[in-house]
Enzyme design. Sequence first.
Site, PDB file in Angstrom:
ATOM      1  N   GLY A  11      69.891  83.599  48.445  1.00 25.17           N
ATOM      2  CA  GLY A  11      68.948  82.647  47.861  1.00 25.17           C
ATOM      3  C   GLY A  11      67.864  82.182  48.808  1.00 25.17           C
ATOM      4  O   GLY A  11      67.216  81.170  48.557  1.00 25.17           O
ATOM      5  N   SER A  12      67.625  82.926  49.889  1.00 26.86           N
ATOM      6  CA  SER A  12      66.595  82.487  50.839  1.00 26.86           C
ATOM      7  C   SER A  12      65.193  82.584  50.235  1.00 26.86           C
ATOM      8  O   SER A  12      64.345  81.715  50.477  1.00 26.86           O
ATOM      9  CB  SER A  12      66.690  83.269  52.147  1.00 26.86           C
ATOM     10  N   ASN A  13      64.935  83.610  49.439  1.00 28.27           N
ATOM     11  CA  ASN A  13      63.632  83.710  48.782  1.00 28.27           C
ATOM     12  C   ASN A  13      63.510  82.699  47.650  1.00 28.27           C
ATOM     13  O   ASN A  13      62.432  82.153  47.420  1.00 28.27           O
ATOM     14  CB  ASN A  13      63.383  85.134  48.279  1.00 28.27           C
ATOM     15  N   MET A  92      69.559  92.688  42.880  1.00 29.81           N
ATOM     16  CA  MET A  92      69.945  94.039  43.282  1.00 29.81           C
ATOM     17  C   MET A  92      70.410  94.909  42.110  1.00 29.81           C
ATOM     18  O   MET A  92      71.330  95.696  42.244  1.00 29.81           O
ATOM     19  CB  MET A  92      71.034  93.970  44.348  1.00 29.81           C
ATOM     20  N   ASN A 109      58.621  91.740  41.241  1.00 25.33           N
ATOM     21  CA  ASN A 109      59.746  91.986  42.139  1.00 25.33           C
ATOM     22  C   ASN A 109      59.251  91.957  43.578  1.00 25.33           C
ATOM     23  O   ASN A 109      58.152  92.423  43.883  1.00 25.33           O
ATOM     24  CB  ASN A 109      60.362  93.357  41.840  1.00 25.33           C
ATOM     25  N   HIS A 111      60.016  93.445  47.253  1.00 26.80           N
ATOM     26  CA  HIS A 111      60.733  94.564  47.878  1.00 26.80           C
ATOM     27  C   HIS A 111      60.411  94.600  49.365  1.00 26.80           C
ATOM     28  O   HIS A 111      59.242  94.482  49.752  1.00 26.80           O
ATOM     29  CB  HIS A 111      60.333  95.891  47.228  1.00 26.80           C
ATOM     30  N   SER A 138      56.492  93.983  49.892  1.00 27.77           N
ATOM     31  CA  SER A 138      55.565  94.148  48.769  1.00 27.77           C
ATOM     32  C   SER A 138      56.028  93.300  47.595  1.00 27.77           C
ATOM     33  O   SER A 138      57.223  93.128  47.385  1.00 27.77           O
ATOM     34  CB  SER A 138      55.536  95.615  48.292  1.00 27.77           C
ATOM     35  N   ASP A 147      61.322 100.396  41.941  1.00 30.33           N
ATOM     36  CA  ASP A 147      60.313  99.924  42.902  1.00 30.33           C
ATOM     37  C   ASP A 147      58.988 100.662  42.729  1.00 30.33           C
ATOM     38  O   ASP A 147      58.273 100.931  43.705  1.00 30.33           O
ATOM     39  CB  ASP A 147      60.833 100.075  44.352  1.00 30.33           C
TER      40      ASP A 147
END
Length: 195
Positions: A11-13, A92, A109, A111, A138, A147
């Site tokens: 959950g860091s992002n 993921m 997304n 990546h 990205s 992706d």
Amino acid sequence: MNIVILASGRGSNARALFEWEKNGMFAGAKIVGLICDIEDAPVFDVAKEYGVEALHLPTLRKGARFSEEASINYQNALKNWNADLVVLAGFMKILPPDFVEAYANKMINLHPSLLPDFKGKDAIKQAFDAGVKVCGCSVHFVNNELDGGEVIAQKKVEISPEDTLESLEEKVHKAEYQLLPQIVADIVSGKIAIG
């Protein structure tokens, strides 16, 4: 604008996004919910810390794919939240075509590579092992190619001779925490068009 985050891990992002919202950087938008496929993922604690409703929705299939039922469950949750923008932040799993189609050009997304290089899992390790001098992250629109959707923006990270895989991962994650919230802010403000 209602934003929903899909996540699978620490959950860091998600935390970076919550912080930007808390600091008024997403004026006119709100993160209304978070969905995670892993029952005991640390991201649930992060969502709770920021008072964001979080759902555990398993994909009901081994590996990276969704069952048909899971796809319906996810889409129903997004409908219930009236999601205008879906942000995959360390999610993921590979989304099924009907799900992608339902949120075409409304789903982004993050990546950890400079796409189209190093798609799929362990992208930072792929770059490190390849011996490239520059990698990064990205943000792209989600389509039915892994992706493979249109890249919205990228942030470069230099790989120095002293870097270990761990130090490189840290550098790429720092870049992610800047890039993803900035793109969401640009979408919210209308600088980047969606839908």
